[in-house]
Design a protein around this motif. Sequence first.
Motif: not given
Length: 134
Positions: A65-88
């Motif tokens: 939300n605080n860094h909507k214009g930063d594509a890398k933050i969006q990418e890494y946050a989405c990856d973290a959220l996906a990894n949260f529910v899938t993991g190893a």
Amino acid sequence: LKTMETHPKSALIQLNGCALLGNIYVRLHYNGKLKQKTSIAIGRISFDIETHTKREVQVLAAAMNNHKGDAKIQEYACDALANFVTGANSPEDPSEIQASLEVSQVYSGVLKKVVDALSIHEQSPDVTKSAARL
């Protein structure tokens, strides 16, 4: 998490925090519930930690939300959220992921941030790829 919460406007801190959380989650087995207790080794030292908390999802959503214009933050946050529910234990078919109702409720609020990221960064294949994992 504390550093990300203390410095919400620092793109560098948010970027590195999202990347770190994503890397932690991808190494852990996810049991479909919040507040998992696990240990994680950093070098020769092992730490007992609680992962997969509502707070973690909220911190990732705030970074988006605080860094909507930063594509890398969006990418890494989405990856973290996906990894949260899938993991190893990431299944081949994402429809096989079984999340508890509690996790689903936590995630319902963050999915709007993912949609926002996709619309703002529609030309970014990295954001699109990461968001598609959700």
